[in-house]
Motif scaffolding. Structure first.
Motif, PDB file in Angstrom:
ATOM      1  N   PRO A 163     -12.001   6.862  46.946  1.00 39.41           N
ATOM      2  CA  PRO A 163     -11.772   6.920  48.401  1.00 39.41           C
ATOM      3  C   PRO A 163     -10.296   6.932  48.794  1.00 39.41           C
ATOM      4  O   PRO A 163      -9.971   7.233  49.940  1.00 39.41           O
ATOM      5  CB  PRO A 163     -12.477   5.671  48.927  1.00 39.41           C
ATOM      6  CG  PRO A 163     -12.611   4.770  47.750  1.00 39.41           C
ATOM      7  CD  PRO A 163     -12.675   5.638  46.535  1.00 39.41           C
TER       8      PRO A 163
ATOM      9  N   ALA B 197      -9.308  10.181  50.407  1.00 36.16           N
ATOM     10  CA  ALA B 197      -9.991  10.610  51.639  1.00 36.16           C
ATOM     11  C   ALA B 197      -9.030  11.188  52.671  1.00 36.16           C
ATOM     12  O   ALA B 197      -9.259  12.285  53.185  1.00 36.16           O
ATOM     13  CB  ALA B 197     -10.784   9.446  52.238  1.00 36.16           C
TER      14      ALA B 197
ATOM     15  N   TRP C 243     -17.502   9.008  51.354  1.00 42.07           N
ATOM     16  CA  TRP C 243     -16.335   9.351  52.164  1.00 42.07           C
ATOM     17  C   TRP C 243     -16.175  10.860  52.299  1.00 42.07           C
ATOM     18  O   TRP C 243     -15.773  11.329  53.347  1.00 42.07           O
ATOM     19  CB  TRP C 243     -15.059   8.695  51.633  1.00 42.07           C
ATOM     20  CG  TRP C 243     -14.575   9.203  50.309  1.00 42.07           C
ATOM     21  CD1 TRP C 243     -14.829   8.655  49.084  1.00 42.07           C
ATOM     22  CD2 TRP C 243     -13.765  10.355  50.077  1.00 42.07           C
ATOM     23  NE1 TRP C 243     -14.225   9.396  48.103  1.00 42.07           N
ATOM     24  CE2 TRP C 243     -13.557  10.451  48.684  1.00 42.07           C
ATOM     25  CE3 TRP C 243     -13.184  11.313  50.893  1.00 42.07           C
ATOM     26  CZ2 TRP C 243     -12.814  11.455  48.103  1.00 42.07           C
ATOM     27  CZ3 TRP C 243     -12.437  12.321  50.320  1.00 42.07           C
ATOM     28  CH2 TRP C 243     -12.248  12.387  48.943  1.00 42.07           C
TER      29      TRP C 243
END
Length: 108
Positions: free
Chosen positions: A30, A33, A65
């Motif tokens: 993540p 992201a 995500w």
């Protein structure tokens, strides 16, 4: 086929119909992201993209995500088409009902 590589995804074609592909290693973390979102949005604006095709052929699993990033892009008015999702990804798309929101093609 015009192939260029960003450090987070591959760009195969740009224009109103833009085709990209991910390497699975970036979709698990993540921390990528914001960078993925920013690079995708910049590319979409720069090339006047109306349809973003995401080839998932080399992706076994997908983190929530990236689904959030793709959903946000869809909400901004860009059509999203997901090609070649694995059985696992297809299952996630079905369970979350994203398969009815994002166009899914070429599933296993």
């Amino acid at each position: 086929m015009n192939t260029s590589t960003s450090n987070l995804f591959h760009i195969y074609k740009t224009g109103r119909l833009t085709v990209i592909g991910f390497e699975g290693k970036h979709l698990e973390n993540p921390l990528f992201a914001d960078s993925v979102r920013d690079q995708l949005l910049g590319m979409i604006r720069h090339h006047d993209c109306e349809v973003l095709v995401v080839d998932l052929m080399d992706v076994g699993l997908i983190s929530s995500w990236i689904l959030g990033v793709l959903t946000a892009i869809k909400q901004s008015g860009i059509d999203i088409e997901l090609y070649h999702p694995s059985k696992e990804i297809q299952h996630v798309l079905d369970v979350t009902q994203l398969s009815s929101y994002l166009h899914v093609r070429g599933s296993e």
